[in-house]
Design an enzyme around this catalytic site. Structure first.
Site, mmCIF file in Angstrom:
data_model
loop_
_atom_site.group_PDB
_atom_site.id
_atom_site.type_symbol
_atom_site.label_atom_id
_atom_site.label_comp_id
_atom_site.label_asym_id
_atom_site.label_seq_id
_atom_site.Cartn_x
_atom_site.Cartn_y
_atom_site.Cartn_z
ATOM 1 C CE LYS A 44 -11.844 -2.451 -5.609
ATOM 2 N NZ LYS A 44 -11.041 -2.281 -4.410
ATOM 3 C CE LYS A 76 -4.478 -7.147 -5.170
ATOM 4 N NZ LYS A 76 -5.662 -7.064 -4.381
ATOM 5 C CE LYS A 110 -4.404 -1.091 -0.019
ATOM 6 N NZ LYS A 110 -4.698 -1.444 -1.382
#
Ligand code: AQP
Length: 334
Positions: A207, A204, A115
Site C-alpha cells: 500500500k 511485494k 518498517k
C-alpha cells in the site's frame, strides 16, 4: 477442532490485489467453513498510526478498508467487522503481554527493519517516526489482537509468518508462567499468493511506496498499470521466479483470478507475445473487479448500514474480549 479466526489490515492506503489474494480471499472461504465458530476481521487502525499518516483523511481510510471487506464478501451475519481502536481490550492485553516479551525477540523480526526503512524513505514526517517504540513493539499488539479472541487460525500473507511465530512464543511463555490460557495459533496461507510489485517484482505489492493494482482502480487504470508492468528479457510467457520474476508474478495473478493453472496458461500463450498476455490479463483483472466495485458503490451509498454493522459487531467483540481479558487478569493475579 473448533476454529476461531482473527485477521486484519492496516488502513494505511488503498487495499490492493495482494491484500485480496494473500488474505481476504481466504477470510471469505473460512467464514463459511463448517468448523468455524468465530471470525473477527479488523481495520487495525492502531497499527496504521505507527507510520506517518494524515489525521484529516484517516477516518476515510478506515471506512474504505471496511467497505472493501464487505464488498469482497465478509458477511456480517457470520463474522464480526471491527475497528481495532473501538475494542480497548486490544491495547490492555498488549501491555500485559509486553511484560513478558523480551526485546531481543522483537529486534530479530525482519519486518521491524523493513518498517524502519519504509519510514526513513518518507521525508521529514518519516524522520519523526523512525526511532519510535511502536515500530519495534507493534508485533506484541498483533499477538494481543489474535490472543484476545483466543483465535487459533489466522489467514495472512506469508510475509506475516514471523509475527505468528512470535504470537505463539509469547502465548506459550504466558501459559508456562501463569497457567494454560492461550491456544496455539496456526497461520492459514494461500498457495502461491505472494503478489509482487508491478514495478519491482523482487518486492511485494504494497500500500505504501508502490503503485499496485488497487481494488478500486478504474478499468483504464488497471489496463495502464498492467501494460507498464516490468517484464523480463526474452519473449516466452513461462514461469521462472529467478529468471523471469515479472512474468512469473503476472502468471500468478492470472492463475489465481482465472482458476487456470500456470501450466495451462503457459500452453495458452506459447508462441504469443508479452503484449498479448498482458492485454488478456488486464481484462481478467477488470472483469474480476467489476462486480466487487458494483457492490462497494452500493455499500458506500448507504453509510447507515456500515455504521449499524460496526456498532453491533464491536459490541459483540467487546463482550468476547472482556471475558478473555478477565481470565488473563485472574491468571496474572490482577
Ligand atoms: N503483496 C502481497 N501479497 C500477498 N499478501 C499480502 N499482504 C500484504 N501485501 C501482500 C497481506 O495482506 C494483509 C495486510 O497486511 P497489512 O495491511 O497489515 O500490512 P502489510 O502486510 O504491511 O501490507 P502492505 O500492503 O504492504 O501495507 P503497508 O503499506 O501498510 O505496509 C496481511 O495478511 C499481509 O500478509
Amino acid at each position: 477442532m473448533t476454529t476461531r479466526i482473527f485477521s486484519g489490515m492496516r488502513p494505511s492506503g488503498k487495499l490492493h490485489l495482494g491484500n485480496y489474494l494473500g488474505a481476504i480471499k481466504n477470510w471469505i472461504a473460512l467464514q463459511d467453513a463448517p468448523d468455524t465458530a468465530q471470525c473477527v476481521f479488523a481495520a487495525v487502525d492502531l497499527h496504521a498510526i505507527t507510520t506517518p499518516y494524515d489525521p484529516a483523511t484517516f477516518q476515510q481510510n478506515v471506512t474504505n478498508v471496511l467497505l472493501d471487506y464487505l464488498a469482497a464478501g465478509v458477511d456480517p451475519k457470520k463474522s464480526l467487522l471491527i475497528r481495532q481502536s473501538r475494542v480497548p481490550q486490544h491495547t490492555e492485553l498488549m501491555w500485559l503481554l509486553s511484560t513478558i516479551s523480551p526485546v531481543g525477540w522483537l529486534e530479530r523480526l525482519p519486518n521491524w527493519r523493513e518498517k524502519v526503512e519504509q519510514v526513513q524513505s518518507m521525508g521529514d514526517r518519516g524522520a519523526s517516526y523512525q526511532n519510535n517504540l511502536s515500530l519495534l513493539s507493534y508485533p506484541v499488539l498483533m499477538a494481543a489482537d489474535i490472543l484476545l479472541y483466543k483465535a487459533n487460525l489466522v489467514p495472512i500473507g506469508d510475509d506475516q509468518l514471523p509475527h505468528i511465530e512470535l504470537t505463539n512464543e509469547v502465548g506459550a511463555k504466558f501459559n508456562h508462567l501463569f497457567g494454560d490460557t492461550f491456544p496455539n495459533v496456526k497461520p492459514f496461507i494461500a498457495a502461491g499468493a505472494r503478489i509482487m510489485s508491478l514495478q519491482d517484482p523482487t518486492k511485494k505489492m504494497s500500500k505504501t511506496g508502490d503503485d499496485g493494482i488497487a481494488l478500486t482502480d478504474t478499468p483504464d487504470e488497471v489496463r495502464g498499470k498492467i501494460k507498464r508492468a516490468t517484464t523480463d528479457s526474452g519473449r516466452e510467457v513461462t514461469f521462472d521466479e529467478t529468471a523471469k520474476p515479472g512474468i512469473s508474478n503476472l502468471l500468478t495473478i492470472f492463475s489465481t483470478l482465472s482458476g487456470k493453472t500456470v501450466g495451462e496458461l503457459e500452453r495458452d500463450y506459447a508462441g504469443k507475445s508479452y503484449g498479448d498476455f498482458k492485454g488478456d490479463l488486464a481484462e481478467v483483472v477488470v472483469g474480476f473487479l467489476a462486480p466487487f466495485q458494483q457492490r462497494r458503490a452500493e455499500l458506500a451509498a448507504d453509510p447507515a448500514t456500515l455504521a449499524r454493522i460496526l456498532t453491533e459487531s464491536e459490541e459483540k467483540a467487546r463482550i468476547i474480549a472482556s471475558e478473555n481479558l478477565a481470565e488473563v487478569h485472574r491468571a496474572m493475579g490482577l
